[in-house]
Structures are given as structure tokens and as C-alpha cells.
Design an enzyme around this catalytic site. Sequence first.
Site, PDB file in Angstrom:
ATOM      1  N   LYS A  21      41.922  40.845  51.878  1.00 14.45           N
ATOM      2  CA  LYS A  21      41.414  41.840  51.088  1.00 14.45           C
ATOM      3  C   LYS A  21      39.715  41.626  50.854  1.00 14.45           C
ATOM      4  O   LYS A  21      39.058  42.685  51.288  1.00 14.45           O
ATOM      5  CB  LYS A  21      41.966  41.555  49.636  1.00 14.45           C
ATOM      6  CG  LYS A  21      41.469  42.928  48.665  1.00 14.45           C
ATOM      7  CD  LYS A  21      42.336  43.134  47.600  1.00 14.45           C
ATOM      8  CE  LYS A  21      42.263  42.108  46.493  1.00 14.45           C
ATOM      9  NZ  LYS A  21      41.184  42.241  45.694  1.00 14.45           N
ATOM     10  N   ARG A  26      34.668  43.542  53.156  1.00 14.98           N
ATOM     11  CA  ARG A  26      33.405  43.533  53.821  1.00 14.98           C
ATOM     12  C   ARG A  26      33.246  44.139  55.171  1.00 14.98           C
ATOM     13  O   ARG A  26      32.144  44.475  55.517  1.00 14.98           O
ATOM     14  CB  ARG A  26      33.134  41.905  53.895  1.00 14.98           C
ATOM     15  CG  ARG A  26      32.881  41.277  52.507  1.00 14.98           C
ATOM     16  CD  ARG A  26      33.222  39.745  52.564  1.00 14.98           C
ATOM     17  NE  ARG A  26      32.712  39.048  51.227  1.00 14.98           N
ATOM     18  CZ  ARG A  26      33.529  39.176  50.210  1.00 14.98           C
ATOM     19  NH1 ARG A  26      34.481  39.965  49.996  1.00 14.98           N
ATOM     20  NH2 ARG A  26      33.020  38.518  48.944  1.00 14.98           N
ATOM     21  N   GLY A  95      37.365  45.250  41.546  1.00 15.45           N
ATOM     22  CA  GLY A  95      36.215  44.874  41.100  1.00 15.45           C
ATOM     23  C   GLY A  95      34.938  44.241  42.250  1.00 15.45           C
ATOM     24  O   GLY A  95      33.807  44.214  42.272  1.00 15.45           O
ATOM     25  N   ARG A 123      35.408  44.678  32.937  1.00  7.97           N
ATOM     26  CA  ARG A 123      35.090  43.407  33.517  1.00  7.97           C
ATOM     27  C   ARG A 123      33.907  43.464  33.475  1.00  7.97           C
ATOM     28  O   ARG A 123      32.756  44.392  33.605  1.00  7.97           O
ATOM     29  CB  ARG A 123      35.926  43.765  34.940  1.00  7.97           C
ATOM     30  CG  ARG A 123      37.338  43.576  35.008  1.00  7.97           C
ATOM     31  CD  ARG A 123      37.778  43.549  36.232  1.00  7.97           C
ATOM     32  NE  ARG A 123      37.575  42.320  36.700  1.00  7.97           N
ATOM     33  CZ  ARG A 123      37.712  42.028  38.316  1.00  7.97           C
ATOM     34  NH1 ARG A 123      38.347  42.912  38.872  1.00  7.97           N
ATOM     35  NH2 ARG A 123      37.697  40.856  38.574  1.00  7.97           N
ATOM     36  N   SER A 169      30.777  32.882  41.707  1.00 11.40           N
ATOM     37  CA  SER A 169      31.499  34.154  42.015  1.00 11.40           C
ATOM     38  C   SER A 169      30.832  34.590  43.494  1.00 11.40           C
ATOM     39  O   SER A 169      29.776  34.945  43.602  1.00 11.40           O
ATOM     40  CB  SER A 169      31.118  35.298  41.030  1.00 11.40           C
ATOM     41  OG  SER A 169      31.475  36.487  41.500  1.00 11.40           O
ATOM     42  N   GLN A 171      31.568  37.609  44.601  1.00  4.66           N
ATOM     43  CA  GLN A 171      31.264  38.735  44.593  1.00  4.66           C
ATOM     44  C   GLN A 171      29.891  38.855  44.186  1.00  4.66           C
ATOM     45  O   GLN A 171      28.936  39.799  44.450  1.00  4.66           O
ATOM     46  CB  GLN A 171      32.213  39.607  43.428  1.00  4.66           C
ATOM     47  CG  GLN A 171      33.516  39.670  43.835  1.00  4.66           C
ATOM     48  CD  GLN A 171      34.477  40.473  42.694  1.00  4.66           C
ATOM     49  OE1 GLN A 171      34.003  40.454  41.801  1.00  4.66           O
ATOM     50  NE2 GLN A 171      35.762  40.644  43.235  1.00  4.66           N
ATOM     51  N   ASP A 318      42.296  33.225  42.757  1.00  6.38           N
ATOM     52  CA  ASP A 318      43.433  34.095  42.596  1.00  6.38           C
ATOM     53  C   ASP A 318      44.923  33.688  42.683  1.00  6.38           C
ATOM     54  O   ASP A 318      45.711  34.244  42.396  1.00  6.38           O
ATOM     55  CB  ASP A 318      43.276  35.302  43.899  1.00  6.38           C
ATOM     56  CG  ASP A 318      42.118  35.885  43.689  1.00  6.38           C
ATOM     57  OD1 ASP A 318      41.592  36.077  42.518  1.00  6.38           O
ATOM     58  OD2 ASP A 318      41.476  36.838  44.608  1.00  6.38           O
ATOM     59  N   LYS A 345      39.591  38.459  34.899  1.00  5.44           N
ATOM     60  CA  LYS A 345      40.084  39.104  36.519  1.00  5.44           C
ATOM     61  C   LYS A 345      40.518  40.530  36.000  1.00  5.44           C
ATOM     62  O   LYS A 345      40.319  41.066  35.050  1.00  5.44           O
ATOM     63  CB  LYS A 345      41.043  38.241  37.090  1.00  5.44           C
ATOM     64  CG  LYS A 345      40.415  37.005  37.475  1.00  5.44           C
ATOM     65  CD  LYS A 345      39.325  37.439  38.790  1.00  5.44           C
ATOM     66  CE  LYS A 345      38.649  36.137  39.349  1.00  5.44           C
ATOM     67  NZ  LYS A 345      37.852  36.391  40.168  1.00  5.44           N
ATOM     68  N   ARG A 349      44.186  36.845  33.048  1.00 13.60           N
ATOM     69  CA  ARG A 349      45.065  36.048  33.695  1.00 13.60           C
ATOM     70  C   ARG A 349      45.531  34.636  33.231  1.00 13.60           C
ATOM     71  O   ARG A 349      46.679  34.176  33.432  1.00 13.60           O
ATOM     72  CB  ARG A 349      45.019  35.898  35.221  1.00 13.60           C
ATOM     73  CG  ARG A 349      44.939  37.273  35.929  1.00 13.60           C
ATOM     74  CD  ARG A 349      44.642  37.204  37.465  1.00 13.60           C
ATOM     75  NE  ARG A 349      44.763  38.374  38.086  1.00 13.60           N
ATOM     76  CZ  ARG A 349      44.205  38.615  39.325  1.00 13.60           C
ATOM     77  NH1 ARG A 349      43.640  37.530  39.884  1.00 13.60           N
ATOM     78  NH2 ARG A 349      44.269  39.821  39.591  1.00 13.60           N
TER      79      ARG A 349
HETATM   80  C1  S3P Z   1      36.288  38.173  45.801  1.00  8.51           C
HETATM   81  C2  S3P Z   1      36.148  37.074  44.966  1.00  8.51           C
HETATM   82  C3  S3P Z   1      36.911  36.591  43.724  1.00  8.51           C
HETATM   83  C4  S3P Z   1      38.147  36.877  43.929  1.00  8.51           C
HETATM   84  C5  S3P Z   1      38.488  38.574  44.299  1.00  8.51           C
HETATM   85  C6  S3P Z   1      37.881  38.856  45.760  1.00  8.51           C
HETATM   86  C7  S3P Z   1      35.699  38.583  46.888  1.00  8.51           C
HETATM   87  O1  S3P Z   1      36.286  37.005  42.808  1.00  8.51           O
HETATM   88  O2  S3P Z   1      38.851  36.813  42.756  1.00  8.51           O
HETATM   89  O3  S3P Z   1      39.672  38.602  44.246  1.00  8.51           O
HETATM   90  O4  S3P Z   1      36.068  39.463  47.865  1.00  8.51           O
HETATM   91  O5  S3P Z   1      34.445  38.256  46.884  1.00  8.51           O
HETATM   92  P1  S3P Z   1      34.893  35.928  42.121  1.00  8.51           P
HETATM   93  O6  S3P Z   1      34.363  35.479  43.273  1.00  8.51           O
HETATM   94  O7  S3P Z   1      33.913  37.145  41.504  1.00  8.51           O
HETATM   95  O8  S3P Z   1      35.533  34.998  41.321  1.00  8.51           O
END
Ligand code: S3P
Length: 432
Positions: A21, A26, A95, A123, A169, A171, A318, A345, A349
Site C-alpha cells: 500500500k 508513492r 491517512g 486523525r 511517522s 507519512q 500496522d 490509526k 487500535r
Molecule cells: C504509512 C506509514 C505508517 C503506517 C501507514 C502507512 C506510509 O503510518 O501506519 O499504514 O505509507 O507512510 P505512520 O508512519 O504515520 O505511523
Amino acid sequence: MDKTISRPAKLRGVVKPPGDKSISHRSLIFNAVANKQSLISGLLLSDDILSTIRILQKLGVQIDIAENENICKVYGVGLHGLQVPQDDLDCGNSGTTMRLMIGLLTGIKGNIQLIGDQSLQKRPMERIIGPLNQMGANILSVNSDGLCPIIVHGQPINGGQEINLEIASAQVKSAILLAGLYSDGSTKLIEPIATRDHTERMLTAMGAQISIKDNQIELIEPPNYLNSQNIDIPSDISSAAPWIIAAVIHPDAEILIENVGINPSRFGIIKILVSMGANIEIINRKTISNEEVGDLVIKSSVLNGIIVSKELVPQAIDEIPLIALAACFAKGETQIAGIEELKVKESDRLKNTIDILNQFGGNITSCKQVMIIEGSRILKATHIQCSDDHRMTMLAGIAGLIADGTSSLVNIDSVSISYPSFWNDFDLLSIN
Ligand code: S3P
């Protein structure tokens, strides 16, 4: 849909979970702003990825999908080719879509509003808005509560800055690096604990100059353009995780999981299970599209409880709920530190993992950011009303697969967020 589940006599077979995913998001987003066309194969076609695709299309990017083969063609518009959309950008439940888009949109002149579903509305976005605004962006939480809707008033961040991130994180890191593509100098950030590095790998392959030293990542200077890359996406280790856990705790299991992404920054589940004594072998190791890949052979295992340090948690963020399920069957207690991010999340969770597994007869508590799982439990069938959190639904499914008796799960459809064929694979591996 609802489902009744009982433990099969054996778990056998070969499974190929869908594409990763994180890499799917990306490869679409980065290729959308690259200079040419690219082919992406092994793309995850799930609800979250469809949210990213629809948004990129609204931003003027042509994306053609050949659905049956999980292949798509992205017609890159260049770093400055995105168009201001007519209406809001709906990130659905995703997210990753919202956070990466916030970074990317700092580079488009215009005011763009991002919205999301009920889960995404809860979130935290302040973790992105704070650092980016500190670097000169103009991003607003519409209700001033740090949540979405978010409006990005496109305005590049200032170059030459260094950000110390408080939260581990990927993200947040990726949003800052994406914003850095549009700045007028270098962008440096320091992570408290290393997180998944797909962004750094992919942007580097596309020609961005990124230096990485320990937890310090620097986009040395914004590139003039990104080179489009054809990408072959491996199976998601987070989607392999239900089968990995099912096989290690089932008394008669031997399964092969093919073509799984085993990037070291995602390898936490394997490291943790191997230190618990799990019988896991990795074969056919190779590198595809700058990501390590292998086939996993998983057999029934005798597990021991361990202490998992907080440094390992972002590598398995995850998968922690499923690891807690495995720990219910281990000899002795397991403690997992640094679990606070689980609360923010797609659902809380931490609470939901404890509720679901304790309903099956587990004994899990949490205290001061540590999850404590008592081992040597016998899980018993139960009735679960599943939530809209895909990973919680899969957790309940795997707990039901191992528990004594017949469990019933109500509303199991949320798996479409990350693993639309989950229940199909679930039935294929069970042999009576
Ligand atoms: C993800 C990073 C994780 C993960 C999410 C996907 C990503 O979140 O929990 O399912 O693709 O960068 P965080 O890095 O914010 O913890």
C-alpha cells in the site's frame, strides 16, 4: 457481509498478497509529478489507492488502469504541471493520501481543500501542519482543531531548514520531503526513530539528491525534475502479516507467501517473531525496483514471550495487533513498548486490539505506553461486530481462525481498504 469461522485442521498452500500500500501510493504520486510516462505493475487496487488515483486525476493527471492485471500507466505532468481542482479532494479513509497530498500541494498555486471520511476526520493532522507551517507553508485546519478539513494555500516552504520531528511517522517525513521538492533550498529532518523509507528510495531513483545519515534525512537541493520510473510493486508485508501470524500459531501449518516486500524498515514483524522462536524462512531473495523482496516459508511454531523495544515498533506499526495475537499463544508474558501511535490509526487500535483479543479470551492490558500480553491462553470462539478499520477486521478473522469453536463476524467488508481479496485467500488456505 458476515462470516462464520472455525479452525481448519490444517493451513496449507501458497498465497500472494496484494501490492504494498505504501509503495502503491508513492509510485502513483511521485510518477504523477515526474517528467514522462511510467508503468506500475503489482499496484494495489484497494479503496485507499483509489482515493489517491481519483485525487491525482482531479489534479489533471491521466492515469489508465488495466484492472485485471493490477497494472497502470501514469502520464507524469512534471513538478509544476498539476492543476488546481474544481472541488474538494476526498481522501476517503486514507491517512497516507491526505498527509502526502498536503506536502505535495504546497507546490501548487491555489487554495485546495482536503476532506476525509469519519475515521479520517478524527486523525491528527497537526503533526504535518505544524512543521510545514514552521517552514513557511500556509496550511489551515478549517475548524482550528488540527483535524481535517484542511486547506492548503499553495506556497512553497523555505529552503535551508532543519526540522526535528517529535513523532516517528513516515507519512509526516514524506509530506515534508514532498514539500521540499518545491522549496528554494535544502530540506533536512531528523526522525526520533527510523520509519519506513520507501519515499527516500523512490525519490532517489527518480534523481532527487537525498542524503541519509542515521535518522537524519536531507533533500540536498530540490531537483529540476523527477525522472519517471517503471515500478514493480511487491506484496505488502502488512497484508502478508495475517497469514504469517495464522501459520505460526496454528498447530498444523505450512504455507508459502510469495513475493513479499522485506525492506529492513518494514521487517519488524519478522524480527519480533523470530526472537519469539517462530519458524520462518526467507527464500528467493532479490531486489526489484529498489526494494528487497523474498518468499516466506512459515510453519507452526512454539513461541516464547519477549520484550519488544519501542525502536522496533515503527518497523511493525500496522502489524502490532496481530503480533499481540501471536503473543497470546507464547509461553510467558510479552511486553510491547512505545505503542501510543496505535491510538491514532484508522481507529484506536490499542483499545480495539485489547477489546477484540480479550473477547476471544486473551488477557491483554496496557500501562504507560506498554502493551502487556499474557501468554499460554486458549482462545475461545466469540461473536464480533467488526468496525470500519480494515486491520481490526483482519485481526478478528485470524483470531477466529485459531480459536476453539465457531466464531461469527458481522460486517467484514472493511478489508477492501487494503486487501480486497482477503476473505478469498482466507478460505483458500484453510484445509479440513
Ligand atoms: C504509512 C506509514 C505508517 C503506517 C501507514 C502507512 C506510509 O503510518 O501506519 O499504514 O505509507 O507512510 P505512520 O508512519 O504515520 O505511523
